[in-house]
Write a protein that holds these residues in place. Structure first.
Motif, PDB file in Angstrom:
ATOM      1  N   PRO A 138      23.017  48.046  42.367  1.00 13.74           N
ATOM      2  CA  PRO A 138      24.426  47.764  42.118  1.00 13.74           C
ATOM      3  C   PRO A 138      25.278  48.130  43.325  1.00 13.74           C
ATOM      4  CG  PRO A 138      23.759  49.738  40.972  1.00 13.74           C
ATOM      5  CD  PRO A 138      22.510  49.147  41.566  1.00 13.74           C
ATOM      6  N   VAL A 139      26.353  47.412  43.502  1.00  7.66           N
ATOM      7  CA  VAL A 139      27.252  47.647  44.622  1.00  7.66           C
ATOM      8  C   VAL A 139      28.639  47.914  44.074  1.00  7.66           C
ATOM      9  CG1 VAL A 139      28.309  46.602  46.655  1.00  7.66           C
ATOM     10  CG2 VAL A 139      25.912  46.176  46.154  1.00  7.66           C
ATOM     11  N   VAL A 140      29.315  48.911  44.635  1.00  5.23           N
ATOM     12  CA  VAL A 140      30.693  49.166  44.256  1.00  5.23           C
ATOM     13  C   VAL A 140      31.571  48.133  44.948  1.00  5.23           C
ATOM     14  CG1 VAL A 140      32.596  50.804  44.320  1.00  5.23           C
ATOM     15  CG2 VAL A 140      30.248  51.624  44.011  1.00  5.23           C
ATOM     16  N   PRO A 141      32.212  47.248  44.190  1.00  6.49           N
ATOM     17  CA  PRO A 141      32.990  46.182  44.817  1.00  6.49           C
ATOM     18  C   PRO A 141      34.197  46.722  45.561  1.00  6.49           C
ATOM     19  CG  PRO A 141      33.384  46.219  42.464  1.00  6.49           C
ATOM     20  CD  PRO A 141      32.284  47.200  42.737  1.00  6.49           C
ATOM     21  N   PRO A 142      34.577  46.083  46.658  1.00  7.34           N
ATOM     22  CA  PRO A 142      35.708  46.586  47.444  1.00  7.34           C
ATOM     23  C   PRO A 142      37.026  46.295  46.777  1.00  7.34           C
ATOM     24  CG  PRO A 142      34.952  44.498  48.307  1.00  7.34           C
ATOM     25  CD  PRO A 142      33.999  44.865  47.206  1.00  7.34           C
ATOM     26  N   ARG A 143      38.000  47.141  47.070  1.00  9.88           N
ATOM     27  CA  ARG A 143      39.374  46.904  46.638  1.00  9.88           C
ATOM     28  C   ARG A 143      40.174  46.229  47.742  1.00  9.88           C
ATOM     29  NH1 ARG A 143      39.505  46.999  41.208  1.00  9.88           N
ATOM     30  NH2 ARG A 143      38.091  48.606  40.499  1.00  9.88           N
ATOM     31  N   SER A 144      39.631  46.231  48.938  1.00 13.87           N
ATOM     32  CA  SER A 144      40.226  45.523  50.056  1.00 13.87           C
ATOM     33  C   SER A 144      39.132  45.254  51.061  1.00 13.87           C
ATOM     34  CB  SER A 144      41.357  46.340  50.697  1.00 13.87           C
ATOM     35  OG  SER A 144      40.824  47.549  51.232  1.00 13.87           O
ATOM     36  N   GLY A 179      41.651  40.211  43.234  1.00  8.51           N
ATOM     37  CA  GLY A 179      42.612  39.304  42.613  1.00  8.51           C
ATOM     38  C   GLY A 179      42.096  37.905  42.375  1.00  8.51           C
ATOM     39  N   GLY A 180      40.824  37.649  42.727  1.00  7.14           N
ATOM     40  CA  GLY A 180      40.246  36.333  42.503  1.00  7.14           C
ATOM     41  C   GLY A 180      39.516  36.244  41.176  1.00  7.14           C
ATOM     42  N   GLN A 181      38.690  35.201  41.026  1.00  9.45           N
ATOM     43  CA  GLN A 181      37.963  34.960  39.789  1.00  9.45           C
ATOM     44  C   GLN A 181      36.492  35.358  39.859  1.00  9.45           C
ATOM     45  OE1 GLN A 181      39.538  33.776  37.003  1.00  9.45           O
ATOM     46  NE2 GLN A 181      41.418  33.887  38.214  1.00  9.45           N
ATOM     47  N   LEU A 182      35.974  35.611  41.052  1.00  7.19           N
ATOM     48  CA  LEU A 182      34.539  35.801  41.250  1.00  7.19           C
ATOM     49  C   LEU A 182      34.094  37.186  40.778  1.00  7.19           C
ATOM     50  CD1 LEU A 182      31.951  34.526  42.315  1.00  7.19           C
ATOM     51  CD2 LEU A 182      32.568  35.312  44.609  1.00  7.19           C
ATOM     52  N   MET A 183      33.508  37.237  39.593  1.00 10.18           N
ATOM     53  CA  MET A 183      33.070  38.502  39.002  1.00 10.18           C
ATOM     54  C   MET A 183      31.643  38.868  39.393  1.00 10.18           C
ATOM     55  SD  MET A 183      34.661  38.272  35.142  1.00 10.18           S
ATOM     56  CE  MET A 183      33.924  36.656  34.820  1.00 10.18           C
ATOM     57  N   VAL A 217      20.698  39.076  53.804  1.00 10.38           N
ATOM     58  CA  VAL A 217      22.110  38.713  53.743  1.00 10.38           C
ATOM     59  C   VAL A 217      22.931  39.984  53.831  1.00 10.38           C
ATOM     60  CG1 VAL A 217      23.941  37.698  52.330  1.00 10.38           C
ATOM     61  CG2 VAL A 217      21.677  36.650  52.353  1.00 10.38           C
ATOM     62  N   MET A 218      23.851  40.026  54.760  1.00 10.16           N
ATOM     63  CA  MET A 218      24.775  41.143  54.854  1.00 10.16           C
ATOM     64  C   MET A 218      25.980  40.842  53.970  1.00 10.16           C
ATOM     65  SD  MET A 218      23.209  43.194  56.831  1.00 10.16           S
ATOM     66  CE  MET A 218      24.527  44.378  57.072  1.00 10.16           C
ATOM     67  N   CYS A 219      26.212  41.725  53.021  1.00 10.16           N
ATOM     68  CA  CYS A 219      27.287  41.471  52.060  1.00 10.16           C
ATOM     69  C   CYS A 219      27.996  42.768  51.724  1.00 10.16           C
ATOM     70  CB  CYS A 219      26.723  40.827  50.791  1.00 10.16           C
ATOM     71  SG  CYS A 219      27.995  40.366  49.596  1.00 10.16           S
ATOM     72  N   ILE A 220      29.284  42.834  52.037  1.00 17.80           N
ATOM     73  CA  ILE A 220      30.069  44.034  51.744  1.00 17.80           C
ATOM     74  C   ILE A 220      30.809  43.920  50.422  1.00 17.80           C
ATOM     75  CG2 ILE A 220      30.376  44.564  54.189  1.00 17.80           C
ATOM     76  CD1 ILE A 220      33.225  43.419  53.940  1.00 17.80           C
ATOM     77  N   CYS A 221      30.644  42.787  49.738  1.00 20.54           N
ATOM     78  CA  CYS A 221      31.454  42.560  48.541  1.00 20.54           C
ATOM     79  C   CYS A 221      30.635  42.149  47.326  1.00 20.54           C
ATOM     80  CB  CYS A 221      32.517  41.495  48.828  1.00 20.54           C
ATOM     81  SG  CYS A 221      31.817  39.864  49.208  1.00 20.54           S
ATOM     82  N   ARG A 260      36.815  37.147  49.569  1.00 19.18           N
ATOM     83  CA  ARG A 260      38.227  37.194  49.176  1.00 19.18           C
ATOM     84  C   ARG A 260      38.451  36.716  47.754  1.00 19.18           C
ATOM     85  NH1 ARG A 260      38.972  34.887  54.517  1.00 19.18           N
ATOM     86  NH2 ARG A 260      39.653  36.535  55.961  1.00 19.18           N
ATOM     87  N   ASN A 261      37.474  36.017  47.200  1.00 21.67           N
ATOM     88  CA  ASN A 261      37.615  35.519  45.828  1.00 21.67           C
ATOM     89  C   ASN A 261      37.109  36.485  44.775  1.00 21.67           C
ATOM     90  OD1 ASN A 261      38.744  33.088  46.682  1.00 21.67           O
ATOM     91  ND2 ASN A 261      36.756  32.059  46.852  1.00 21.67           N
ATOM     92  N   ARG A 262      36.628  37.673  45.202  1.00 22.68           N
ATOM     93  CA  ARG A 262      36.150  38.642  44.220  1.00 22.68           C
ATOM     94  C   ARG A 262      37.281  39.027  43.268  1.00 22.68           C
ATOM     95  NH1 ARG A 262      32.079  41.988  44.058  1.00 22.68           N
ATOM     96  NH2 ARG A 262      32.854  41.990  41.923  1.00 22.68           N
TER      97      ARG A 262
END
Length: 335
Positions: free
Chosen positions: A325-331, A279-283, A296-300, A273-275
């Protein structure tokens, strides 16, 4: 107006609380060489009752403890280059220690910084540095300094930055470092034989930057209460367990790098949620979430690394793992 014998006795009496008295009289030790220099060679010929005599002695101990005669720049000889400037002098000259290369002082002439990059420092960090009570910055990057991190550095309650990366340090992070409560930056990466865990850091609530990658640090990640953290790099370590959901409370965090570790499980949704895409700061969020059977399972995550990864030994020769590379989620999807 003191003769040499009286001055020697006075200096030795004063400095025996700073250094081990045995080391001061052990021929060839850094402490012995610094004491002899202060007594016989120092052109300043500082008086034993001078308010800066301990500081000047400690800086001389630092020079000899890090094998200053072999430094690339500003050693106490004319065989090394030294930047020209009205306020820059070689070490162990008659000038104030505040004007020696790599030394910062405040307006009262008290040392606040010892800053060296790529100056081929080796030897060990002397415990006597803890007597520089106004010290705020220690940067001794990219050298060959060995031994352990002195526990006495925990006495430096004004220390803001401790940067010892790319050296040959061994042992663990001393528990006493938890007393350096003003510490904001801790860079110990690329000390391949640095061991122990991160427990001493758990009370350093002013920490903003932690770099421990390419070490043998073990254990879990007790960092969730350090709410000022902005930058955490723990890749290529031996940390274990799962990624704690409490890391999601670090709202200022911009980088979290935990690939090439023994972490497993799911990347907590609280971290996702901090990505910055949400809207968060985690780039930058990097984990072992690539390959056919990710640890590690990671969707973000912004970058996923495969299971087959480099060891510390191969990483030491500057090889890098392949990343996906992973396409970061928008939600985030519903739980």
């Amino acid at each position: 107006n003191m003769d040499l014998v009286s001055r020697a006795v006075s200096l030795q009496s004063l400095l025996q609380d700073v250094s081990d008295p045995v080391s001061m009289v052990t021929e060839g030790s850094a402490q012995n060489r610094a004491w002899k220099w202060l007594l016989e060679e120092d052109e300043m010929f500082i008086c034993p009752n001078d308010s800066n005599v301990i500081q000047r002695y400690v800086m001389a101990v630092f020079y000899h403890s890090t094998l200053g005669d072999s430094w690339f720049s500003c050693a106490d000889n004319n065989n090394t280059p030294c930047p020209r400037g009205a306020d820059t002098y070689r070490w162990l000259t008659g000038a104030s220690e505040c004007n020696w290369f790599g030394v910062d002082c405040d307006i009262n002439g008290l040392v606040t910084g010892v800053i060296f990059d790529d100056n081929d420092l080796s030897g060990q960090i002397p415990t006597e540095l803890s007597y520089l009570h106004n010290l705020e910055v220690i940067k001794l990057e990219n050298g060959k300094i060995g031994g352990t991190i002195p526990s006495s550095l925990g006495n430096l309650t004004n220390l803001r930055e401790l940067d010892l990366d790319f050296n040959l340090l061994t042992g663990s992070i001393p528990q006493e470092l938890s007393n350096a409560v003003q510490l904001q930056v801790l860079d110990l990466n690329n000390n391949y034989d640095l061991t122990g865990n991160m427990t001493p850091l758990s009370q350093l609530t002013n920490l903003q930057f932690i770099q421990l990658h390419h070490t043998k640090i073990t254990g879990t990640t007790p960092l969730s209460q350090l709410t000022n953290l902005q930058f955490i790099q723990l890749h290529h370590t031996k940390i274990t367990g799962t990624i704690p959901g409490e890391l999601g409370t670090l709202k200022d965090l911009e980088t979290l790098s935990v690939y090439a570790t023994d972490l497993e499980g799911n990347m907590p949704r609280s971290v996702c949620r901090n990505r910055n895409t949400l809207g968060g700061q985690l780039m930058n969020l990097q984990a072992d979430c690539g390959g056919f059977n990710p640890e590690v399972m990671c969707i973000c995550c912004s970058m996923c690394f495969p299971m087959r990864r480099l060891t510390l030994d191969t990483a030491a020769v500057a090889m890098q793992p392949t990343a996906m590379p992973v396409v970061p989620p928008r939600s985030l999807p519903a739980p």
